[in-house]
Scaffold this active site. Structure first.
Site, PDB file in Angstrom:
ATOM      1  N   ASP A 174      35.187  42.063  43.247  1.00 62.35           N
ATOM      2  CA  ASP A 174      36.577  42.368  42.941  1.00 62.35           C
ATOM      3  C   ASP A 174      36.672  42.633  41.435  1.00 62.35           C
ATOM      4  O   ASP A 174      35.735  42.423  40.669  1.00 62.35           O
ATOM      5  CB  ASP A 174      37.513  41.235  43.398  1.00 62.35           C
TER       6      ASP A 174
HETATM    7  C1  BGC Z   1      42.393  43.235  43.838  1.00 60.07           C
HETATM    8  C2  BGC Z   1      41.684  44.023  44.907  1.00 60.07           C
HETATM    9  C3  BGC Z   1      41.733  45.486  44.585  1.00 60.07           C
HETATM   10  C4  BGC Z   1      41.093  45.708  43.228  1.00 60.07           C
HETATM   11  C5  BGC Z   1      41.045  47.165  42.813  1.00 60.07           C
HETATM   12  C6  BGC Z   1      41.883  43.605  42.456  1.00 60.07           C
HETATM   13  O1  BGC Z   1      42.651  43.025  41.467  1.00 60.07           O
HETATM   14  O2  BGC Z   1      42.209  41.862  44.069  1.00 60.07           O
HETATM   15  O3  BGC Z   1      42.290  43.760  46.145  1.00 60.07           O
HETATM   16  O4  BGC Z   1      41.087  46.225  45.580  1.00 60.07           O
HETATM   17  O5  BGC Z   1      41.852  44.999  42.264  1.00 60.07           O
HETATM   18  O6  BGC Z   1      42.269  47.651  42.461  1.00 60.07           O
END
Ligand code: BGC
Length: 835
Positions: free
Chosen positions: A353
């Site tokens: 993530d």
């Molecule tokens: C979120 C994810 C997301 C990623 C990309 C993160 O902060 O937890 O769910 O896919 O950002 O935007």
């Protein structure tokens, strides 16, 4: 090393979904590094590294989760390419950034940053916190994938850099947070789950994939399959709620919809199942908080939806932010190497993530970027999203031998397999006519999805014996009141892709047409804002109510009150909406309450004082039309709650499939304060234990009765139950009859309880559901097949098993279903495990 203060934060302004601007506060990587330097701390010893990820090569496992990724033809191409790659180019494939703008790009014409164009979903970081230049990286083969860079022009610009200028011409993979639609938006995932309709999920998610792939996107950071038992956690909105069985069914459906049967087909996108694992169990419902649970709960409650998605062939998995039992998910070899790759045969790649690799430092398990990098990659995280650690740290770690070269090689293989399987090498550029607005032809589908998502929570009969809903055409003067009645932006909720507010139909717009057609008058008053304490709009709202025959109150949350960073410690209506509601109800007019929210809210006052309540979630582009259709009875509501609605926030986490207690409050009226013996049972002294509206609950304009709940066998030999893991062991059946006056759909649900096992089992668990549409008076027999999957549980050795025990089966219209049948699993030797 950049030297920035220990507590330094920076705020990237990200532009997403066109006009939506939000700020993201993120620790500066260098700040964390400096803290460690100042503290004079040493990195963890390399000896603490866990088994290298390469030892878990999923393509060497017997049953790879995705057959396409295991294709020998792809493997040949991967090996051929890998042999030509320098270390820098290999690491490049493991690095992901967003669009950092055009600053000092190599050989690039001055195309405007995509976010300058209205309606694009692009994320713009003109000055990246990492001081990287994505264009330069792409042009030199040091970038493997990009996030939230959307649109033909922008993706093609980057792709040309990668293909035309980099030495090996390896295409970039463009990923995006397409969570509930790209341009044509369907209900938020929690609402979609309320449909209990996996086929619908397949259809809408495929539609989203088709739309987004015209804008260069070939990879979705979706589905989010985190089980959520606590609505304080804002990301509950992005998942399918509290139940593992429903969650698994919905997870499978998303994968089918996104990936189809061939990742390379036009209109297919690779899915990223997130957030692995147990992110939804954040303590206190507070975003990014740690999780701590038994392995049995992990396997029995939290893992099934991820497992279902992996079994369905999900091409990628996103490792979560949270720690699980003390080990951050993005450095968790137990989760990634042992379970995901080892036990499940996952052969796609794992992306961290957003900055999760860097956050290992904040978690306190790495004292510097090198250690964080080593821990992440050896634990099975292949791609570093935004941390700027893999690219800066891996060269040194390889040189020093702290990370074996074959760990990097295997991670690169995993990425390349997905790139080959998606056909990116053959078709690297956005194809077809770019979808830049909601698609007219997709509106009926998202409207249907919205109609199926609504959950009718209450519908009392008025004087005269007719329920308030559906609305009577005889009610000529309709008052529509509330901050959610005419707010196009809020109809789509958070994470609404590249949806444009102007494409959304509000309730006011739809009702204006409808009421006019019926020869009536719509009286509209906003009343108040979503989160405000000014009462200046109250008098107009009260006046509209007083003049009306019926009042529709559209209240709830804004989209930003849930989703990432949207945890709430209160579950009440925000601002002064409660007060507005009470004053409108005091007019004595019949009121229908429509709740827009990304989570269960506390509706106890409303449940006592308002005759009709419907949960609308955030319905999407066709919100208004779908609501009008249901309110006027063109369609009967059929949604069921995917999460329990509490009476008060203090009950959280509240879920139906809880473990039993040694002091059950059986037969005690928990609405009364305790006295004498009624105190020493598992209860609160000030509120009943039960949900206000439980999981699986939802009314219809019709009514249903259940008869003949039966099982096909009263006894099953244990050996047969253990030996036969793929075919059903017995059938549970019931006959459901539409006893009302409307054609309607009922979600028939099958719950199971296992009593007498060596480990206590939940008081009941969903193990089957089916949507059944019936005309008035029509009956249908519904059959549920129960086999090893439905009847087994995890033992202390973490293996699924069945013991010689007693099972109760209930079939009905909610988790309160009370018509039951039972059977036993019998052991060849006398005495089951519990005796
Ligand atoms: C979120 C994810 C997301 C990623 C990309 C993160 O902060 O937890 O769910 O896919 O950002 O935007």
């Amino acid at each position: 090393m950049n030297s920035i203060g220990c507590n330094a934060v920076d705020i990237d302004i990200m532009i997403i979904a066109g006009l939506r601007v939000y700020s993201r506060i993120r620790s500066v990587l260098a700040g964390a590094t400096l803290c460690l330097a100042l503290a004079g701390l040493e990195p963890y010893a390399a000896a603490q590294a866990v088994a290298p990820a390469s030892t878990q090569n999923a393509n060497r496992v017997e049953h790879p989760s995705n057959v396409q990724l295991a294709d020998p033809k792809i493997e040949t191409r991967v090996e051929h390419l890998l042999r030509q790659m320098t270390l820098e180019e290999k690491i490049g494939q493991l690095v992901q950034y967003n669009d950092t703008g055009n600053a000092s790009a190599l050989h690039v014409s001055g195309a405007p940053p995509a976010a300058d164009r209205p309606g694009a979903m692009d994320v713009l970081n003109p000055v990246s916190a990492n001081h990287v230049n994505a264009m330069q990286l792409a042009a030199t083969g040091r970038l493997g994938s990009m996030l939230n860079t959307v649109g033909t022009e922008r993706t093609n610009t980057f792709q040309h850099l990668a293909i035309d200028q980099s030495r090996l011409h390896i295409p970039l993979l463009f990923g995006a947070d397409v969570i509930h639609g790209f341009r044509t938006i369907y209900p938020v995932p929690l609402g979609l789950a309320a449909s209990f309709d996996p086929e619908l999920v397949v259809a809408v998610s495929h539609m989203a994939a088709e739309e987004a792939s015209t804008a260069g996107i070939r990879w979705f950071y979706s589905p989010m399959v985190d089980i959520s038992r606590d609505p304080r956690w804002g990301r509950s909105v992005e998942g399918a709620g509290e139940d593992p069985y429903l969650g698994a069914a919905i997870a499978r459906a998303y994968i089918r919809g996104y990936q189809g049967d061939d990742l390379s087909k036009p209109g297919s996108v690779a899915a990223s199942v997130k957030h692995f694992a147990a992110y939804g169990a954040a303590e206190s419902g507070r975003e990014y908080n740690s999780t701590d649970m038994s392995e049995i709960t992990l396997r029995q409650v939290y893992l099934p939806p991820y497992r279902a998605a992996v079994d369905a062939g999900a091409a990628t998995v996103m490792s979560a932010f949270n720690s699980l039992n003390g080990v951050p998910a993005s450095a968790n070899s137990f989760l990634l190497n042992k379970i995901l790759r080892g036990e499940w045969g996952f052969n796609g790649f794992v992306v961290s993530d957003y900055t999760a690799v860097m956050e290992l430092i904040h978690h306190g398990i790495a004292l510097d970027p090198a250690t964080a990098t080593r821990k992440a990659i050896t634990s099975g995280v292949d791609v570093d999203m935004m941390s700027h650690f893999y690219d800066t740290q891996l060269p040194g770690l390889i040189r020093s031998g702290e990370v074996p070269m074959d760990v990097v090689d295997e991670a690169v293989r995993r990425v390349l397999r997905v790139k080959f399987a998606t056909g990116l090498f053959e078709h690297p550029y956005a194809e077809g006519v770019e979808v830049t607005a909601a698609v007219a032809g997709h509106r009926p589908l998202v409207r249907k999805a919205a109609e199926e998502s609504f959950v009718l929570l209450k519908n009392d009969k008025l004087v005269g014996g007719t329920p308030l809903l559906p609305l009577s055409p005889a009610s000529k003067r309709v008052a529509l009141i509330g901050p959610l009645a005419d707010d196009a932006r809020e109809m789509v909720g958070g994470w609404s892709g590249a949806g444009k507010d102007s494409d959304s139909i509000t309730l006011r717009q739809a009702l204006a047409e409808r009421v006019q057609q019926l020869g009536g008058t719509l009286l509209y008053a906003k009343g108040t804002k979503i989160d405000d304490d000014s009462q200046t709009g109250f008098p107009e709202a009260i006046k509209a109510a007083q003049e009306a025959d019926v009042v529709l109150l559209a209240l709830g949350e804004s989209g930003r009150m849930s989703g990432e960073g949207g945890s709430r410690a209160n579950l009440n209506l925000p601002g002064n909406q409660q007060q507005l509601m009470e004053e409108v109800v005091a007019t004595g007019k019949p009121v229908v309450l429509l709740i827009f929210s990304g989570r269960p809210l506390v509706l106890d006052w409303a449940a006592k004082h308002i005759p009709a309540i419907m949960e609308a979630w955030f319905p999407g582009t066709e919100a208004g039309h779908a609501l009008a259709n249901v309110l006027y009875g063109d369609v009967s509501p059929s949604g069921k709650l995917p999460m329990s609605f509490p009476r008060t926030v203090g009950q959280e986490p509240l879920y139906y499939n809880q473990f039993p207690t040694g002091r059950p409050p059986a037969g005690i009226d928990l609405s009364q304060p305790p006295s004498g013996e009624t105190r020493f049972v598992s209860r609160y002294i000030d509120v009943p234990n039960s949900a206000l509206f439980p999981f699986g609950y939802g009314l219809s304009y019709s009514s249903f009765s259940y008869q003949d709940v039966k099982v096909s066998k009263s006894s099953i030999p244990l050996l047969q139950a253990l030996a036969n893991r793929s075919t059903p062991l017995l059938e549970a059946t019931a006959t459901v009859t539409n006893t009302g006056e409307h054609t309607a759909t009922e979600v028939v649900q099958c719950y199971v309880r296992n009593l007498g096992a060596s480990i206590e089992q939940p008081v009941r668990s969903l193990n089957g559901f089916e949507r059944v549409s019936l005309a008035p008076g029509e009956s249908r027999q519904v059959i549920f097949h129960l086999g090893f999957n439905e009847l087994s549980f995890f033992n202390l050795e973490s293996s699924p098993t069945i013991e010689a025990t007693h099972y109760t089966v209930w079939i009905g219209g909610s988790s309160l279903a009370n018509q039951e049948a039972s059977f036993v699993v019998v052991s060849p030797t006398p005495g089951g495990d519990s005796r």
